[in-house]
Design an enzyme around this catalytic site. Structure first.
Site, PDB file in Angstrom:
ATOM      1  N   HIS A 229       0.788  -1.243   0.000  1.00  0.00           N
ATOM      2  CA  HIS A 229       0.000   0.000   0.000  1.00  0.00           C
ATOM      3  C   HIS A 229       0.813   1.282   0.000  1.00  0.00           C
ATOM      4  O   HIS A 229       0.247   2.368  -0.138  1.00  0.00           O
ATOM      5  CB  HIS A 229      -0.971   0.035   1.191  1.00  0.00           C
ATOM      6  CG  HIS A 229      -0.304   0.412   2.493  1.00  0.00           C
ATOM      7  ND1 HIS A 229       0.343  -0.491   3.280  1.00  0.00           N
ATOM      8  CD2 HIS A 229      -0.169   1.603   3.118  1.00  0.00           C
ATOM      9  CE1 HIS A 229       0.842   0.118   4.354  1.00  0.00           C
ATOM     10  NE2 HIS A 229       0.555   1.401   4.275  1.00  0.00           N
TER      11      HIS A 229
HETATM   12  C1  UD1 Z   1      -1.970   6.225   5.255  1.00  0.00           C
HETATM   13  C2  UD1 Z   1      -0.693   6.744   5.898  1.00  0.00           C
HETATM   14  C3  UD1 Z   1       0.351   5.641   5.888  1.00  0.00           C
HETATM   15  C4  UD1 Z   1      -0.193   4.365   6.534  1.00  0.00           C
HETATM   16  C5  UD1 Z   1      -1.514   3.968   5.901  1.00  0.00           C
HETATM   17  C6  UD1 Z   1      -2.092   2.826   6.678  1.00  0.00           C
HETATM   18  C7  UD1 Z   1      -0.253   9.137   5.538  1.00  0.00           C
HETATM   19  C8  UD1 Z   1       0.572  10.124   4.830  1.00  0.00           C
HETATM   20  N1  UD1 Z   1      -0.127   7.851   5.148  1.00  0.00           N
HETATM   21  O1  UD1 Z   1      -1.680   5.913   3.903  1.00  0.00           O
HETATM   22  O2  UD1 Z   1       1.476   6.054   6.640  1.00  0.00           O
HETATM   23  O3  UD1 Z   1       0.756   3.347   6.352  1.00  0.00           O
HETATM   24  O4  UD1 Z   1      -2.429   5.075   5.950  1.00  0.00           O
HETATM   25  O5  UD1 Z   1      -3.025   2.120   5.954  1.00  0.00           O
HETATM   26  O6  UD1 Z   1      -0.989   9.492   6.433  1.00  0.00           O
HETATM   27  N2  UD1 Z   1      -8.914   5.102   0.602  1.00  0.00           N
HETATM   28  C9  UD1 Z   1     -10.166   4.568   0.458  1.00  0.00           C
HETATM   29  N3  UD1 Z   1     -10.870   4.297   1.592  1.00  0.00           N
HETATM   30  C10 UD1 Z   1     -10.402   4.557   2.840  1.00  0.00           C
HETATM   31  C11 UD1 Z   1      -9.138   5.129   2.964  1.00  0.00           C
HETATM   32  C12 UD1 Z   1      -8.397   5.396   1.832  1.00  0.00           C
HETATM   33  O7  UD1 Z   1     -10.634   4.300  -0.632  1.00  0.00           O
HETATM   34  O8  UD1 Z   1     -11.116   4.266   3.831  1.00  0.00           O
HETATM   35  C13 UD1 Z   1      -8.125   5.351  -0.643  1.00  0.00           C
HETATM   36  C14 UD1 Z   1      -8.372   6.744  -1.247  1.00  0.00           C
HETATM   37  O9  UD1 Z   1      -8.319   6.603  -2.638  1.00  0.00           O
HETATM   38  C15 UD1 Z   1      -7.172   7.528  -0.768  1.00  0.00           C
HETATM   39  C16 UD1 Z   1      -6.086   6.462  -0.722  1.00  0.00           C
HETATM   40  O10 UD1 Z   1      -6.737   5.271  -0.326  1.00  0.00           O
HETATM   41  O11 UD1 Z   1      -6.846   8.592  -1.603  1.00  0.00           O
HETATM   42  C17 UD1 Z   1      -4.961   6.790   0.236  1.00  0.00           C
HETATM   43  O12 UD1 Z   1      -5.454   7.025   1.564  1.00  0.00           O
HETATM   44  P1  UD1 Z   1      -4.636   7.968   2.575  1.00  0.00           P
HETATM   45  O13 UD1 Z   1      -5.267   7.918   3.921  1.00  0.00           O
HETATM   46  O14 UD1 Z   1      -4.414   9.294   1.992  1.00  0.00           O
HETATM   47  O15 UD1 Z   1      -3.222   7.298   2.627  1.00  0.00           O
HETATM   48  P2  UD1 Z   1      -2.821   5.771   2.837  1.00  0.00           P
HETATM   49  O16 UD1 Z   1      -2.149   5.307   1.604  1.00  0.00           O
HETATM   50  O17 UD1 Z   1      -3.968   5.002   3.358  1.00  0.00           O
HETATM   51  N1  UDP Z   2      -4.333  -5.089   8.671  1.00  0.00           N
HETATM   52  C1  UDP Z   2      -5.647  -5.553   8.749  1.00  0.00           C
HETATM   53  N2  UDP Z   2      -6.264  -5.926   7.581  1.00  0.00           N
HETATM   54  C2  UDP Z   2      -5.654  -5.875   6.370  1.00  0.00           C
HETATM   55  C3  UDP Z   2      -4.315  -5.397   6.315  1.00  0.00           C
HETATM   56  C4  UDP Z   2      -3.696  -5.005   7.480  1.00  0.00           C
HETATM   57  O1  UDP Z   2      -6.227  -5.629   9.827  1.00  0.00           O
HETATM   58  O2  UDP Z   2      -6.281  -6.228   5.366  1.00  0.00           O
HETATM   59  C5  UDP Z   2      -3.666  -4.668   9.912  1.00  0.00           C
HETATM   60  C6  UDP Z   2      -2.351  -5.358  10.183  1.00  0.00           C
HETATM   61  O3  UDP Z   2      -2.564  -6.580  10.845  1.00  0.00           O
HETATM   62  C7  UDP Z   2      -1.630  -4.335  11.040  1.00  0.00           C
HETATM   63  C8  UDP Z   2      -2.114  -3.009  10.488  1.00  0.00           C
HETATM   64  O4  UDP Z   2      -3.330  -3.301   9.774  1.00  0.00           O
HETATM   65  O5  UDP Z   2      -2.012  -4.432  12.391  1.00  0.00           O
HETATM   66  C9  UDP Z   2      -1.108  -2.421   9.543  1.00  0.00           C
HETATM   67  O6  UDP Z   2      -1.695  -1.327   8.889  1.00  0.00           O
HETATM   68  P1  UDP Z   2      -1.234  -0.843   7.448  1.00  0.00           P
HETATM   69  O7  UDP Z   2      -0.501  -1.914   6.750  1.00  0.00           O
HETATM   70  O8  UDP Z   2      -2.430  -0.274   6.801  1.00  0.00           O
HETATM   71  O9  UDP Z   2      -0.300   0.403   7.777  1.00  0.00           O
HETATM   72  P2  UDP Z   2       1.193   0.597   8.314  1.00  0.00           P
HETATM   73  O10 UDP Z   2       1.421  -0.301   9.460  1.00  0.00           O
HETATM   74  O11 UDP Z   2       2.109   0.362   7.176  1.00  0.00           O
HETATM   75  O12 UDP Z   2       1.220   2.045   8.688  1.00  0.00           O
END
Ligand code: UD1
Ligand code: UDP
Length: 398
Positions: A229
């Site tokens: 991601h």
């Molecule tokens: C964010 C965090 C990242 C973390 C990740 C965990 C920042 C800069 N990044 O990244 O550090 O590892 O969350 O998962 O804060 N979207 C949906 N539905 C949702 C949420 C997101 O469709 O409920 C899609 C949207 O298209 C959005 C994209 O995901 O633009 C990215 O979401 P965003 O929260 O901006 O960043 P993450 O990549 O999730």
């Molecule tokens: N996780 C989850 N479902 C998924 C993928 C991840 O519950 O489909 C959980 C995972 O077990 C961990 C956390 O989400 O506890 C990690 O989050 P993510 O990978 O979104 O973000 P990061 O840790 O890189 O910030």
């Protein structure tokens, strides 16, 4: 006045600010500790920024992990980083002024963390940063800026690892500051990981309560679990093609199933950023399966039973280690350097050759030493105790 209301007069008032999936999960550990041991001493008000909003990225965790529903939801949603952070900053500021808490608690390094740290520091509200000190030393990563700002505005900094703690010392944090603590005289800790607390707590429950293996026709040790991601992997077509090519070829060559619960960011970009040829080939590859994000208990059940884990997630890297699984990290560097240094994880970036070498290596290597690097499963309790010791109660709380 009721007894409960009277009790608030003696409680430390925390405002916990969360927004992204991993933060909701991390908050479960502190919520549990407060409920079990500190309910008479700590009042916790939860703000959800709404950075993540799909039910599978947010609500599912509140339900499954018994986290109290948020008192406030800013419903920020997805935006460019600047707009998203600004909108959260404005919303959080209003609530902090209204609630006037004794401190705020934030986790990790997302835009929600940054907005919360900025709002609280401008109102001179002490910041408790859980997962402090982690560094990738790569400022092109949005999270790196968020962590640095949050650490340097915080009052109590809880680092899960010794390397995180040492990073703070390298940046000038002192180990012998004496109370009273504030953002100019902060206190740093090496205290273990609240995610480890969660993994221990939910490990057995996960296998009892979920059917995710059966539903996906998976057997113990006979599949690879993969998540992707990070923005630099999903948004860059060259890297995304290379990563999916590695998974596709590995699955076919080794006749091994690969399950990918995909973050919505990645699902949305697959068709756009993969070559038509690779996209079609993956649809036809019966060993590879992409599914929507799974719940935390399902994820734990998958991690416990996978042969190998492939990920660019910070949290999933650590959970691989908690469940003694080798991990291929789809990044150039990691904040969790201990995992690589002890041989449990390998960094392969988006390099197909390195990926296939790492896969070969872990297919043969059976003697990884998974020592305990992440505490005793009681990090959240320790954090609550330190908050009670060092955060001063204001005498004008609502
Ligand atoms: C964010 C965090 C990242 C973390 C990740 C965990 C920042 C800069 N990044 O990244 O550090 O590892 O969350 O998962 O804060 N979207 C949906 N539905 C949702 C949420 C997101 O469709 O409920 C899609 C949207 O298209 C959005 C994209 O995901 O633009 C990215 O979401 P965003 O929260 O901006 O960043 P993450 O990549 O999730
Ligand atoms: N996780 C989850 N479902 C998924 C993928 C991840 O519950 O489909 C959980 C995972 O077990 C961990 C956390 O989400 O506890 C990690 O989050 P993510 O990978 O979104 O973000 P990061 O840790 O890189 O910030």
């Amino acid at each position: 006045m009721s007894t409960t209301e009277t009790n608030f007069d003696f409680k430390i008032k925390l405002v916990t600010i969360i927004g992204a999936r991993p933060q909701i999960i991390k908050a479960a550990a502190l919520s549990r500790a407060i409920k079990n041991k500190f309910e008479t001493k700590i009042q916790d008000i939860i703000i959800h920024t709404g950075q993540h909003y799909d039910a599978s990225m947010s609500e599912v965790f509140f339900d499954e992990l018994n986290i109290p529903p948020p008192h406030y939801n800013l419903n920020t949603g997805s935006e460019s980083h600047g707009k998203q952070t600004a909108s959260m900053l404005a919303g959080i500021e209003d609530i902090l002024i209204k609630e006037n808490p004794d401190c705020i608690v934030v986790y990790g390094d997302t835009n929600s963390t940054l907005a919360a740290a900025l709002a609280a520091s401008k109102l001179q509200i002490p910041i408790i940063h859980i997962e402090a000190g982690l560094r990738s030393y790569n400022k092109s990563m949005p999270e790196e800026i968020n962590r640095i700002v949050c650490d340097h505005t915080a009052t109590l900094l809880f680092s899960p690892t010794i390397s995180g703690y040492n990073n703070l010392i390298k940046e000038g944090f002192k180990i012998n500051n004496a109370p009273t603590y504030n953002s100019d005289n902060p206190k740093i800790y090496h205290c273990g990981d609240v995610m480890y607390d969660n993994s221990l707590y939910f490990s057995d429950i996960a296998e009892q309560k979920t059917n995710v293996l059966k539903n996906n026709n998976l057997q113990k040790d006979e599949f690879v679990l993969a998540t992707i991601h990070r923005n630099n992997n999903t948004d860059n077509p060259i890297r995304l093609n290379s990563l999916f090519n590695s998974l596709h070829k590995t699955a076919l060559k080794n006749k091994i199933k690969i399950l990918l619960p995909l973050h919505p960011r990645t699902s949305k970009l697959l068709k756009k950023n993969l070559s038509r040829e690779l996209y079609d080939a993956i649809q036809l590859n019966t060993y590879m399966k992409t599914i929507p994000p799974v719940s935390f208990l399902e994820m734990i059940a998958l991690e416990k039973n996978a042969r190998l884990i492939v990920t660019d997630s910070g949290g999933v890297q650590k959970e691989s280690y908690f469940f003694k699984k080798p991990c291929i990290i789809l990044r150039m560097e990691t904040e969790w350097v201990e995992l690589v240094n002890c041989g449990a994880a390998m960094l392969v970036d988006a390099d197909e050759k390195k990926f296939s070498e790492a896969f070969e290596h872990f297919s043969k290597e059976k003697k990884i030493n998974f020592t305990n690097l992440f505490g005793d499963g009681k990090a959240a309790e320790f954090i609550c105790e330190e908050i009670l010791l060092h955060i001063k109660k204001k005498n004008n709380n609502n």
